[in-house]
Design a protein around this motif. Structure first.
Motif, PDB file in Angstrom:
ATOM      1  N   VAL A   1      47.086  28.090  33.907  1.00 34.62           N
ATOM      2  CA  VAL A   1      47.109  28.310  32.366  1.00 34.62           C
ATOM      3  C   VAL A   1      45.428  27.942  31.601  1.00 34.62           C
ATOM      4  N   ASP A   2      44.151  28.836  31.491  1.00 39.06           N
ATOM      5  CA  ASP A   2      43.764  28.573  30.108  1.00 39.06           C
ATOM      6  C   ASP A   2      43.454  29.740  29.352  1.00 39.06           C
ATOM      7  N   GLN A   3      42.383  29.212  27.991  1.00 41.01           N
ATOM      8  CA  GLN A   3      42.600  30.478  27.003  1.00 41.01           C
ATOM      9  C   GLN A   3      41.767  31.327  27.266  1.00 41.01           C
ATOM     10  N   TRP A   4      39.955  30.889  28.197  1.00 38.43           N
ATOM     11  CA  TRP A   4      39.534  32.575  28.800  1.00 38.43           C
ATOM     12  C   TRP A   4      38.946  31.713  30.021  1.00 38.43           C
ATOM     13  N   ILE A   5      38.978  32.731  30.448  1.00 38.86           N
ATOM     14  CA  ILE A   5      37.800  33.172  32.416  1.00 38.86           C
ATOM     15  C   ILE A   5      36.581  33.607  32.094  1.00 38.86           C
ATOM     16  N   GLU A   6      35.684  32.848  32.273  1.00 33.16           N
ATOM     17  CA  GLU A   6      34.146  33.850  31.431  1.00 33.16           C
ATOM     18  C   GLU A   6      32.775  33.685  32.853  1.00 33.16           C
ATOM     19  N   THR A   7      33.231  32.097  33.340  1.00 33.44           N
ATOM     20  CA  THR A   7      32.130  32.072  34.767  1.00 33.44           C
ATOM     21  C   THR A   7      33.428  31.966  36.272  1.00 33.44           C
ATOM     22  N   GLY A   8      34.564  31.671  36.411  1.00 34.91           N
ATOM     23  CA  GLY A   8      35.855  31.043  36.929  1.00 34.91           C
ATOM     24  C   GLY A   8      34.935  29.634  37.602  1.00 34.91           C
ATOM     25  N   GLY A   9      34.148  29.544  37.225  1.00 31.28           N
ATOM     26  CA  GLY A   9      34.107  28.168  37.807  1.00 31.28           C
ATOM     27  C   GLY A   9      34.932  26.544  36.916  1.00 31.28           C
ATOM     28  N   THR A  10      35.610  26.576  36.154  1.00 31.33           N
ATOM     29  CA  THR A  10      36.608  25.856  34.731  1.00 31.33           C
ATOM     30  C   THR A  10      38.025  26.328  36.130  1.00 31.33           C
ATOM     31  N   MET A  11      38.021  27.281  36.323  1.00 29.79           N
ATOM     32  CA  MET A  11      39.214  27.927  36.974  1.00 29.79           C
ATOM     33  C   MET A  11      39.238  27.565  38.091  1.00 29.79           C
ATOM     34  N   THR A  12      38.606  27.217  38.998  1.00 30.62           N
ATOM     35  CA  THR A  12      38.203  26.777  40.462  1.00 30.62           C
ATOM     36  C   THR A  12      38.372  25.972  40.391  1.00 30.62           C
ATOM     37  N   GLY A  13      37.542  24.558  39.494  1.00 33.81           N
ATOM     38  CA  GLY A  13      37.618  23.392  39.246  1.00 33.81           C
ATOM     39  C   GLY A  13      39.689  22.772  39.365  1.00 33.81           C
TER      40      GLY A  13
END
Length: 454
Positions: free
Chosen positions: A384-396
């Motif tokens: 879960v994350d608050q927002w996915i803008e580019t996908g880089g953080t979620m990929t990490g």
């Protein structure tokens, strides 16, 4: 197999969703299997639409090796059950577990009596002789086979129920919806036996059948226009959502199912209007979703919506990405009755950690970490994350989870902006967010204002 046994086996109240992959090659098959299972389908069928069943066998073995725990079914197109069951038995002896077999033609003769079914009896004997132990879905009044008179649907289904685990019927052609009267007659004929429907199912018409059948075997209805071979994740999510809202024992739920919104986000996510705009300039995020959390009903409705998109039995742990994914992730974890794992920026945890490098929405490089060995291999983790803008953080975050041999059960967030990497994430994983397709362009170009929903 009766209806109660079927739903207990598949762990669902509404119709089980079994997407059908029309196989082109190994890569295409695995990609669609991953998508189907990632979205929450109870299993998949593979069918050799464009080549002989012999060429399908190594693909079945490869898919089984990569997905050892899924319910895997097959349809050997153009091969009778009498010839298919020996093949299934041989695969089982070779260690390739096939859980279900579907035949378009179960060879039921509705003009004869139950004890006078030589072809169906020969298939039944071949099944017994093969030693194969899976579920048999047998085509009855099925498309592309010998026509069955409308006044004989009930008798055909009654006979069929004695020869198979799941009576299986269809519309008149691939992609054609079955007439409701036909399905009603077959349901009446097969009594309490499990019944599957295998053509023309869409998220829009599924509620019409939801209380009559126990399984949707679907391909065209969840595929992009003009593409017979790949699944559309939005359509599949919507169909699964309809099934989750259904109860095969409660006809009164039909109206509610028909009115329900699919998993794809809807304008009913009223709390989006509470998002506060950026008032401090380009050095900050373009809006502030945390304003939703200040409103008790808004925060509850947001949590309830995202949590409702995931079966608690398919999630073992919820992980939140720090810091903004913590309140939403913890709230969803509480709603699902699961533990919560904090994924933090590097250097924050006072215990031994696993770390990865990632690029955040600003394009700069960062380190993400989690405590070492926080779960057993195979643990299913909802991120879960608050927002996915580019996908880089979620990929990490995904690298952290999968690097520790966890399985990504899905991704939940308020919004996913449309970027190349986020498209990849949505294709590979079950991604649930709250922004409707109508509003998505406003979020993508950062022009959304909450007042637009007033």
């Amino acid at each position: 197999m009766n209806r109660k046994e079927f739903h207990k086996f598949f762990k669902c109240d509404g119709p089980a969703i079994l997407p059908v992959v029309h196989v082109l090659d190994e890569e295409q098959a695995k990609r669609n299997v991953q998508l189907a299972i990632g979205e929450g389908a109870q299993g998949v069928f593979l069918i050799n639409h464009d080549f002989s069943h012999h060429k399908l066998l190594p693909i079945i073995a490869s898919v089984r090796k990569e997905f050892p725990r899924i319910l895997l079914g097959v349809n050997f197109l153009g091969v009778s059950g009498k010839n298919a069951f020996p093949v299934l038995g041989r695969l089982a002896r070779e260690g390739v577990a096939v859980d279900a077999y579907w035949a378009d033609n179960a060879c039921i003769d509705e003009d004869a009596e139950l004890g006078d079914q030589p072809y169906a009896q020969a298939i039944d004997q071949a099944r017994k002789d093969s030693g194969w132990k899976g579920l048999y879905f047998g085509g009855t009044a099925f498309k592309g086979q010998r026509a069955v008179r409308e006044d004989s649907y009930g008798k055909a289904a009654s006979i069929a129920a004695s020869f198979m685990d799941v009576v299986t019927t269809s519309g008149r052609a691939t992609g054609a919806a079955a007439r409701i009267k036909k399905v009603e007659d077959i349901r009446k004929g097969c009594g309490d036996a499990a019944l599957a429907l295998a053509s023309g199912i869409t998220p829009e018409n599924a509620p019409d059948y939801a209380t009559l059948v126990d399984c949707f075997m679907v391909a065209t209805g969840i595929s992009p226009p003009g593409d017979f071979y790949n699944f559309d994740p939005d359509k599949l999510r919507a169909l699964i959502h309809v099934s989750q809202l259904s109860d095969h024992n409660a006809a009164e739920n039909t109206a509610a199912v028909a009115a329900a919104k699919p998993l794809s986000p809807s304008d009913e996510q009223w709390y989006l209007k509470l998002i506060a705009p950026n008032t401090k300039g380009s050095c900050f995020a373009w809006l502030d979703p945390t304003s939703i959390y200040l409103n008790g009903k808004a925060f509850t409705d947001l949590t309830d919506y995202l949590a409702s998109c995931f079966d608690p039995e398919s999630v073992d742990l919820v992980a939140g990405i720090g810091a903004m994914g913590f309140p939403l992730g913890a709230s969803i974890a509480y709603k699902l009755g699961k533990g919560f794992l904090a994924l933090r920026k590097g250097g924050k945890l006072c215990v031994e950690v696993e770390q990865v490098l990632y690029s955040c929405y600003s394009g700069s490089g960062h380190t993400m970490e989690m405590r070492k060995n926080p779960f057993e291999p195979g643990t299913r983790v909802l991120i879960v994350d608050q927002w996915i803008e580019t996908g880089g953080t979620m990929t990490g975050a995904i690298k952290l989870i999968e690097g520790s041999k966890g399985v990504v059960a899905g991704i939940a967030t308020i919004c996913v902006e449309t970027k190349p990497l986020t498209r990849e994430l949505c294709q590979k994983y079950k991604v649930v967010h709250t922004v409707s397709s109508k509003l998505q362009p406003l979020f993508d170009d950062h022009s959304f204002l909450g007042t637009m929903l007033d």
